[in-house]
Motif scaffolding. Structure first.
Motif, PDB file in Angstrom:
ATOM      1  N   SER A  69    -100.792 -36.554  81.526  1.00 27.37           N
ATOM      2  CA  SER A  69    -101.213 -37.564  80.570  1.00 27.37           C
ATOM      3  C   SER A  69    -100.112 -38.610  80.455  1.00 27.37           C
ATOM      4  CB  SER A  69    -101.479 -36.915  79.202  1.00 27.37           C
ATOM      5  OG  SER A  69    -101.883 -37.869  78.256  1.00 27.37           O
ATOM      6  N   ARG A  82    -101.019 -31.159  75.140  1.00 26.27           N
ATOM      7  CA  ARG A  82    -100.965 -32.127  76.232  1.00 26.27           C
ATOM      8  C   ARG A  82     -99.673 -32.937  76.106  1.00 26.27           C
ATOM      9  NH1 ARG A  82    -105.997 -36.175  76.593  1.00 26.27           N
ATOM     10  NH2 ARG A  82    -107.025 -34.120  76.452  1.00 26.27           N
ATOM     11  N   TYR A 138    -105.521 -37.296  82.699  1.00 30.98           N
ATOM     12  CA  TYR A 138    -106.332 -37.818  81.612  1.00 30.98           C
ATOM     13  C   TYR A 138    -106.266 -39.345  81.634  1.00 30.98           C
ATOM     14  CZ  TYR A 138    -106.116 -33.031  79.865  1.00 30.98           C
ATOM     15  OH  TYR A 138    -106.222 -31.674  79.745  1.00 30.98           O
ATOM     16  N   THR A 142    -101.692 -32.662  71.268  1.00 35.68           N
ATOM     17  CA  THR A 142    -101.064 -33.843  71.855  1.00 35.68           C
ATOM     18  C   THR A 142     -99.637 -34.030  71.347  1.00 35.68           C
ATOM     19  OG1 THR A 142    -103.197 -34.986  72.047  1.00 35.68           O
ATOM     20  CG2 THR A 142    -101.220 -36.361  72.074  1.00 35.68           C
TER      21      THR A 142
END
Length: 645
Positions: free
Chosen positions: A286, A250, A339, A210
């Motif tokens: 995301s 992500r 997401y 992330t």
């Protein structure tokens, strides 16, 4: 909330190799019928399970690499790089093993029949991003539960490679936390393109998945949130999205409208949606809508008072929940591959059950992931009990935005925060959906702390602060043990981690500080012994900058640390002159003591003039190193020389 590009592949592979000579994980030394009890190399992050299953396997100069249509390209590239770095010259890439190669590597989904057979009794985790690997006599299998699992499995396999062989081990592994990485969420000059690309490569190296793009001083993130990004900026963001994907990271795009949005105005909701859609078109899947660092004592438009009532905690939560639910249900859920939406609530750093939290808990769509910073903006600890309570208050597992090693608030002015992660409970993964670090304005200098945070979020129960700190130093040093020693000495000089209050949650200089305290205690009874013991310490401090500048492969780190390295070199000289002054005091040579004291004072004055680079940080002023210990040493020298007079 508190205000060159890619790392060298050779340096990374060198780090992966050198772990063979670091302290082993405890389970790795378990005796087995076929492999004896020879310790296995350290693997970072610490796997959920690692054990020896056989003797080490020589790395042949010719190997076969068996891949399929579901083999992850990034994992395949990483494995090829690691093999070539360890002397393998002929890599025959094929879809089926010939059975004739000295050593065959199988890479792909764990369920692929040939991989499943080769894994034998090695457990395959039924978890996202999980993997299993097994090193056999002639066959090495790496199987992932998904593409990311393959990528992470190859990274562990590379750490089992010594100079000429492959440790006979099995690993069954998966992350403890679903979300792991960093959030560019500080105040001050945002990271450059090169720094962001570097960070994404680093996150891939450390099994973080992330990166949240949320720089407070990007005007299009906050003040100009309604306006589309200019074409050149959008292209740069697209490049970051592509690099993130290659590293199984992500890329989360955050836009923060709370300072000026009219929650009840359809035009504002449409502008926010359009901003998110422009990033979706770049490949972002995301999204985050943070609502931190805003006021709920006033509305931004009269229409909101008519829609939600007088400003206040409950009304603010109702308005925010309505906005977030609309984005989650009408944009996020309606676009393929996305997401769940993330948010930072206005109350993000406490455990009080207020009207705001009660309304948010009742009204916010349960799909939205809520970020929490702990019991304060910079908490001195995060316990299981605190995390459990936060989950209750927000109606589900919270996603921790940990404000470490961020250095954009007053008590961090002039500091690099380099200490390994600490004072976060093992078992937090039971209560958190994830954990991200808010790094410093200095991207590359943040790696030492963030490396250890990524270790923790991968396997919080297996986290060992000392081991992880050493592994972080080895990573930065490209695997060279002597350089890693220098890195750790530099960390000790920049170890303190302040909070917003007077209490530090990490101490300054836990090695040097006690040495200097002991020096003065010994000096009172045996001055010569004290001086003799401290002299090599002064020499080592002065030598650190040259070792790091000449040997560290990470040039971005050296850029970030440049002024602190300058100060370190001068402090080494100041210590040596101070010790010379004390030696002269003991000899009764007042003239020499005075000269050496003057040199010490002059060096301290020069150090005070070394200031933070204004292009890197909005907080200007002198850099700080090992304070107050070094300053106290200079004061102690002055006192003894004055007494001689």
């Amino acid at each position: 909330m508190p205000r060159v590009t890619r790392s060298s592949v050779r340096a990374l592979v060198a780090f992966l190799s050198v772990t063979a000579f670091a302290a082993p994980l405890a389970p790795a030394a378990t005796a087995s019928p076929t492999g004896g009890s020879r310790p296995l190399p350290v693997v970072s992050p610490a796997p959920q399970h690692i054990a020896r299953v056989g003797a080490d396997v020589p790395l042949a100069r010719r190997v076969e690499l068996v891949v399929g249509k579901d083999t992850d390209e990034s994992a395949r590239n990483r494995l090829t790089e690691a093999l070539r770095a360890h002397g393998v010259r002929d890599i025959d890439v094929r879809e089926k093993s010939s059975g004739r190669a000295p050593l065959t590597f199988l890479l792909g989904p764990a369920a692929r029949p040939d991989i499943a057979r080769a894994l034998g009794g090695t457990d395959v985790p039924e978890r996202p991003e999980g993997y299993a690997l097994r090193v056999g006599h002639r066959t090495v299998a790496v199987g992932g539960t998904d593409a990311a699992g393959q990528f992470y499995g190859v990274q562990s396999l590379a750490q089992l490679m010594t100079r000429t062989s492959l440790a006979g081990a099995e690993i069954s592994d998966h992350p403890s936390m679903a979300l792991r990485g960093s959030i560019e969420g500080f105040y001050g000059p945002p990271w450059t393109r090169a720094e962001r690309l570097d960070q994404l490569d680093f996150l891939g190296d450390t099994r973080a998945n992330t990166y949240v793009y949320a720089p407070k001083d990007d005007p299009y993130h906050r003040e100009k949130w309604r306006e589309p990004y200019p074409a050149d900026k959008l292209a740069e963001l697209g490049e970051l999205v592509d690099r993130a994907r290659a590293n199984h990271v992500r890329f989360t795009f955050a836009v923060s409208p709370g300072g000026s949005i009219c929650y009840s105005d359809p035009a504002d909701v449409a502008a926010l949606t359009a901003k998110l859609r422009s990033l979706y078109d770049l490949g972002v899947r995301s999204f985050s809508v943070p609502l931190d660092d805003i006021s709920y004592t006033k509305w931004n438009c009269a229409a909101d008072e008519a829609a939600f009532g007088a400003p206040g905690r409950a009304a603010a939560a109702t308005a925010q929940a309505g906005l977030l639910n609309t984005i989650q249900r009408e944009f996020v859920a309606g676009h393929e591959g996305t997401y769940p939406l993330q948010t930072v609530p206005t109350e993000y750093g406490d455990l009080a059950d207020t009207a705001y939290k009660q309304s948010l808990r009742a009204e916010l769509d349960k799909a939205v992931e809520v970020m929490w910073t702990g019991t304060d903006v910079v908490p001195p600890e995060i316990t299981e009990a605190q995390a459990r309570r936060a989950s209750e208050l927000f109606g589900g597992k919270v996603f921790v935005w940990d404000n470490y090693p961020v250095n954009d608030f007053a008590r961090t002015a002039g500091r690099l925060l380099l200490a390994p992660y600490d004072k976060r409970d093992k078992g937090l993964s039971d209560h958190l959906s994830g954990l991200v670090s808010n790094p410093m304005n200095q991207e590359a200098a943040s790696k030492l702390a963030v490396f250890t945070m990524n270790d923790f979020s991968w396997n919080d129960r297996g986290y060992d602060r000392t081991r992880s700190g050493r592994q972080a130093a080895l990573y930065l040093a490209g695997g060279d043990a002597r350089t890693a020693d220098a890195v750790q000495a530099f960390v000790d000089l920049n170890h303190v981690a302040p909070t917003f209050g007077e209490r530090n949650w990490q101490p300054q200089s836990p090695v040097l500080g006690p040495r200097l305290d002991a020096f003065w205690r010994t000096y009172e009874t045996d001055p010569r012994a004290a001086i003799r013991a401290l002299t090599p310490v002064a020499r080592e401090i002065g030598a650190l900058p040259e070792i790091l500048r000449s040997r560290l492969p990470d040039r971005l780190f050296l850029h970030d640390a440049d002024r602190w390295l300058d100060a370190t070199e001068l402090w080494g000289e100041a210590l040596r002159h101070g010790l010379a002054a004390l030696t002269a005091v003991e000899a009764g040579d007042g003239a020499k003591a005075g000269r050496e004291r003057a040199e010490t004072d002059a060096l301290a004055e020069r150090i005070s003039k070394i200031v933070v680079d204004p292009a890197e940080h909005h907080q200007h002023g002198p850099v700080k190193i090992a304070d107050p210990y070094l300053d106290d040493f200079v004061s102690g020298v002055r006192k003894r020389v004055d007494q001689l007079d």
